[in-house]
Each structure stands twice: as structure tokens, then as C-alpha cells.
Design an enzyme around this catalytic site. Structure first.
Site, short mmCIF file in Angstrom:
data_model
loop_
_atom_site.label_atom_id
_atom_site.label_comp_id
_atom_site.label_asym_id
_atom_site.label_seq_id
_atom_site.Cartn_x
_atom_site.Cartn_y
_atom_site.Cartn_z
N TYR A 270 -2.90 -0.74 9.73
CA TYR A 270 -2.84 -1.05 8.30
C TYR A 270 -1.45 -0.74 7.74
O TYR A 270 -0.86 -1.53 6.99
CB TYR A 270 -3.93 -0.25 7.58
CG TYR A 270 -4.14 -0.61 6.13
CD1 TYR A 270 -4.85 -1.75 5.76
CD2 TYR A 270 -3.65 0.21 5.11
CE1 TYR A 270 -5.06 -2.07 4.43
CE2 TYR A 270 -3.85 -0.10 3.79
CZ TYR A 270 -4.57 -1.24 3.45
OH TYR A 270 -4.77 -1.55 2.12
N SER B 251 0.84 -1.20 0.00
CA SER B 251 0.00 0.00 0.00
C SER B 251 0.87 1.24 0.00
O SER B 251 2.06 1.20 0.37
CB SER B 251 -0.88 -0.01 1.25
OG SER B 251 -1.45 1.26 1.52
#
Length: 251
Positions: free
Chosen positions: A154, A141
Site C-alpha cells: 500500500y 496516503s
């Protein structure tokens, strides 16, 4: 010969019922692969399978159920075919200031994005090692490259994925296995909308970081994954490929 064809290959895509996973599945099928999409929601998987057509099937499975991953892999290899490609796309999100995140919430994100990804990859790679071929795609990400607010768990998980990749290529590249990571930018998916639809300032801040001022499409991630898994990408191993319209460079 089209070097971006993967005719006859069997690809397993976790989180393949929607979002990035479904985009990757569409591209793979168009390139000649047989695809198994995996997810928790059977209704969503059925709808996606119907869209994808006869070269797609699905399995209802929660990847956090790590003890049953070996039996799922065995089922797929016995009833569908040897797994040539694994795309680890399943994920969950948590948007919260770091000081409000509980240990349980943090561990849940790590469990899904790191522990379960490792467990699934390990089981699939056992067959790949025997056959001396295979492609693994991990999904990282933008949060692994730049600090973003309210995504502490995350971000940690997606950064860990790159360490997992390094170790896997060191251990198993000699067996003909390629392990690459895609780091999607901001792609138009349900997960993105969950994060920004009720947060207009966040949406504008994100768009301001993207040089093109546009969100990507799930098929953009699918095309990147196809390239890495096709003959065109045969000498590419151990890369983390941002698909972000230049957001990292322009940050």
C-alpha cells in the site's frame, strides 16, 4: 459569488459507494455537481445513490478491469455528460508484515492503486485534452510520507501516485487540466476500521500520532477535493495536500 461552487459540473468518483468516495460525493452534490459513483457492489451503490439524491447515478464496475475502462468512460460521457472532474478513490488494503506478502498480493495492490488509476485517468483525460479543461484528483496516503508497519504494498502504491501526478501536470497542464493529490490522514471509514478494530495497540499508536487525537470525517476529504476542483483553487496545480490534522508535521 461562492467560489467553491461547481454547479453544472459532472464528477466521476471511483470507490464512491462508501468511505472517502461517498464523503466526496456528498460534498460535490451539495456544491451543485452531478456525480457518478463507481464501485463493485451494486447494493451498496444503490443505497448510496438513494442517499445522494437525483443528481447522483452509479455504474457497477471493477476498476481493475482495465480493458473495459474506455467503454465505461464512453458510456458516461454519452449518457450522463462530459466528465469535468475525476476522483480516483477506489482502493483495497493489505495489512501484513513485508516478509509475508506474496508477489501476487503485492501486484494486486499495485494493480488497483497505480495501474488502474493510470488507465482510468488516461481515458478520462483524452476528453479533457480535447475540451482544454478538467480536474483530476488522485488519492495518496500518510504511508507515502511516514513508515508504517505492515503496509509495504500500500505504501509503495501511494508513493507512486505522487510520481504519476508530477508527470501528468508536466504533460497536460497546458491543456487546462489540473492534477492534484490528497493525502488523507486517518479518516473514520470502513477501511480504517478493518485495519484497527481488532488491533487496539495499533489504534492507540495511530491516535498518538495525530495532534488532535481524533480521526477525520470523510466530508473533510470531500471539502478538500471541492476546493481543489472549484474556481477557488484555479491556480493550484500539482500539489499533494495532506488532510491529516497535522499528523505529518507532528510525527
Amino acid at each position: 459569488m461562492n467560489q467553491c461552487r461547481i454547479d453544472g459540473k459532472t464528477a466521476v468518483i471511483t470507490g464512491g459507494g462508501s468511505g472517502l468516495g461517498l464523503g466526496i460525493a456528498r460534498v460535490f452534490i451539495a456544491a451543485g455537481a452531478k456525480v457518478v459513483i463507481i464501485g463493485r457492489n451494486e447494493d451498496k451503490l444503490k443505497t448510496s445513490q438513494q442517499e445522494l439524491g437525483d443528481n447522483a447515478c452509479y455504474r457497477v464496475f471493477d476498476i481493475s478491469d482495465k480493458k473495459n475502462i474506455p467503454s465505461l468512460v464512453e458510456d458516461i460521457e454519452h449518457n450522463v455528460g462530459q466528465i469535468d472532474i475525476l476522483v480516483n478513490c477506489a482502493g483495497v488494503h493489505l495489512k501484513k508484515p513485508a516478509l509475508d506478502v506474496t508477489d501476487e498480493e503485492y501486484l494486486n495492490i499495485i494493480n488497483v492503486h497505480v495501474l488502474s488509476v493510470f488507465a482510468f485517468t488516461r481515458e478520462v483525460m483524452k476528453g479533457m485534452v480535447k475540451r482544454k479543461s478538467g480536474n483530476i484528483i488522485l488519492i495518496s496516503s500518510m504511508t507515502a510520507f511516514m513508515g508504517m508497519q505492515q503496509v509495504v504494498a500500500y505504501s509503495t502504491a501511494k508513493t507512486a501516485i505522487m510520481g504519476l501526478q508530477r508527470s501528468l501536470i508536466a504533460d497536460y497542464s497546458a491543456y487546462g487540466i489540473h492534477v492534484n493529490t490528497i493525502a488523507p490522514g486517518w479518516i473514520d471509514t470502513p477501511m480504517l476500521h478493518k485495519a484497527i478494530d481488532n488491533d487496539a495497540p495499533r489504534r492507540e499508536k495511530i491516535l498518538g500520532r495525530i495532534p488532535t487525537h481524533t480521526f477525520g470525517d470523510p466530508d473533510d476529504i470531500g471539502n478538500a477535493a471541492l476546493f481543489l476542483c472549484s474556481p477557488a483553487g484555479k491556480y493550484i496545480n500539482g500539489v499533494t495536500l495532506p488532510v491529516d490534522a497535522g499528523a505529518i508535521e507532528a510525527f
